[in-house]
Enzyme design. Structure first.
Site, PDB file in Angstrom:
ATOM      1  N   PRO A  90       0.838  -1.196   0.000  1.00 21.85           N
ATOM      2  CA  PRO A  90       0.000   0.000   0.000  1.00 21.85           C
ATOM      3  C   PRO A  90       0.877   1.251   0.000  1.00 21.85           C
ATOM      4  CG  PRO A  90      -0.013  -1.056   2.155  1.00 21.85           C
ATOM      5  CD  PRO A  90       0.707  -1.982   1.234  1.00 21.85           C
ATOM      6  N   GLN A 134      -6.786  -1.653   1.654  1.00 15.59           N
ATOM      7  CA  GLN A 134      -6.276  -1.391   2.999  1.00 15.59           C
ATOM      8  C   GLN A 134      -7.110  -0.308   3.682  1.00 15.59           C
ATOM      9  OE1 GLN A 134      -2.654   0.917   4.316  1.00 15.59           O
ATOM     10  NE2 GLN A 134      -1.906  -1.132   4.819  1.00 15.59           N
ATOM     11  N   CYS A 147       1.223   2.569  10.204  1.00 13.37           N
ATOM     12  CA  CYS A 147       1.532   3.910   9.694  1.00 13.37           C
ATOM     13  C   CYS A 147       2.154   4.764  10.791  1.00 13.37           C
ATOM     14  CB  CYS A 147       0.267   4.574   9.169  1.00 13.37           C
ATOM     15  SG  CYS A 147       0.584   6.224   8.493  1.00 13.37           S
ATOM     16  N   LYS A 179      -1.075  -5.151   8.320  1.00 13.51           N
ATOM     17  CA  LYS A 179       0.292  -4.678   8.082  1.00 13.51           C
ATOM     18  C   LYS A 179       0.722  -3.861   9.288  1.00 13.51           C
ATOM     19  CE  LYS A 179       3.236  -2.727   4.459  1.00 13.51           C
ATOM     20  NZ  LYS A 179       4.079  -1.811   5.224  1.00 13.51           N
ATOM     21  N   GLY A 222       9.653  -3.476   3.820  1.00 10.72           N
ATOM     22  CA  GLY A 222      10.628  -2.556   4.396  1.00 10.72           C
ATOM     23  C   GLY A 222      12.027  -2.744   3.855  1.00 10.72           C
ATOM     24  N   ARG A 260       8.541   1.456  -2.138  1.00  6.64           N
ATOM     25  CA  ARG A 260       9.275   2.499  -2.862  1.00  6.64           C
ATOM     26  C   ARG A 260      10.074   1.954  -4.035  1.00  6.64           C
ATOM     27  NH1 ARG A 260      12.711   5.479   1.483  1.00  6.64           N
ATOM     28  NH2 ARG A 260      12.834   3.359   2.301  1.00  6.64           N
TER      29      ARG A 260
END
Length: 324
Positions: free
Chosen positions: A20, A75, A105, A144, A207, A231
């Site tokens: 996400p 999500q 988050c 998550k 990550g 990313r």
């Protein structure tokens, strides 16, 4: 990474997933990832309250699912179990195959509402929220989350175990870094492996996966069932082809140009020309970097006052000797 696995009753065709991406992971970004081989794409986080109160823009834009996306996960974030139950039901009605709950988050405006990583401080509430989503949607629910809030904490690990054992979630997406460090520092893939050995549901590692090589390393070191690219996919959908064995060489300039033009077309379809022109400014730098061009090209695209001008400028770059 090319073999299928299951999240609940949903078969995922491979083990390379799109994470996400807040403010980015709309239907056409997810569709792009699927076009290049992602086994599953997860939406940008959507407010359970926005769905519960049937916010028109939330429903129209964030609940839009393309037929070619499936399987797709929506999500949700929030801090109220009953609202999460309602929001998850609406996401299921919209066509989601899976529901994911954001409990990782680190952004202050999310945490101050009691959502995101703040739920690591209240495991009973977190479990109630997960159960609400399961009951409301009737779908497999994943969560998550981060390894903890502060450096060295294991509250996220402990919560992940309880979510799997007590709440009945179907998978855990684990980002083994503390919320307070954001994207800095090295992810603790050994802790992810410990989680894999502890729970009986799939664990997806997230990550630090900025490249295909980094994703392969994380997959091997963590023992996770799948990897979740965030990313590393920005302006680089080809990473999914790399990880699924469909590509061994970087894309040619013409491929990058064609993909950026496809992205512009989909953004205009989604948002209309004026909003798309502004929205795409976050996308341009990712593709410009891949084209090997300097900041002058990004500046020129940002200064474009309409999508036609941006398209003409980008099209002129397709030839190897292109110049501004």
């Amino acid at each position: 990474m090319t073999t299928p696995f299951r999240i609940g009753n949903v078969e995922i065709p491979n083990r390379v997933l799109l994470a996400p991406l807040a403010g980015i992971g709309n239907w056409f970004v997810r569709l792009q990832a699927k076009r290049y081989g992602a086994g599953l794409a997860v939406s940008e986080m959507v407010s359970s309250f926005g769905l519960h109160y049937r916010n028109e823009r939330t429903l129209r834009e964030l609940m839009r699912i393309h037929p070619d996306e499936h399987p797709v996960s929506i999500q949700l974030f929030g801090h109220d179990p009953e609202v999460m139950r309602s929001g998850a039901a609406i996401a299921a009605e919209a066509g989601a195959d899976l529901i994911d709950i954001n409990m990782g988050c680190p952004v202050r405006k999310v945490r101050k509402t009691g959502a995101g990583a703040e739920l690591l401080r209240d495991p009973e509430l977190a479990i109630a929220i997960a159960r609400g989503a399961i009951e409301g949607s009737g779908l497999p629910v994943t969560v998550k989350l981060r390894s903890g809030i502060g450096a060295g904490e294991r509250s996220g690990f402990d919560l992940a175990v309880r979510l799997a054992e007590d709440a009945g979630v179907a998978a855990i997406a684990f980002h083994p870094r503390a919320a307070t460090v954001g994207h800095k520092g090295n992810p603790d893939y050994a802790l992810t492996r410990e989680l894999v050995e502890r729970v009986g549901v799939p664990v997806i590692v997230s990550g630090g996966l900025a490249s295909a090589e980094a994703a392969r390393t994380a997959y091997e070191e963590s023992g996770a069932d799948a990897v979740m690219i965030a990313r590393g996919s920005l302006g680089n959908p080809w990473v999914f082809e790399e990880l699924t064995g469909r590509r061994s060489q970087p894309p040619e300039r013409a491929e990058v140009v064609a993909e950026l033009l496809w992205t512009i077309d989909r953004a205009e379809e989604h948002l209309g020309p004026d909003r798309a022109n502004r929205y795409l400014r976050k996308f341009y730098p990712w593709y410009v970097e891949r084209l090997g061009r300097g900041p002058e090209l990004t500046d020129a695209l940002h200064r474009s006052d309409d999508l036609g001008a941006a398209r003409r400028l980008i099209t002129s770059l397709a030839a190897p000797a292109a110049s501004l």
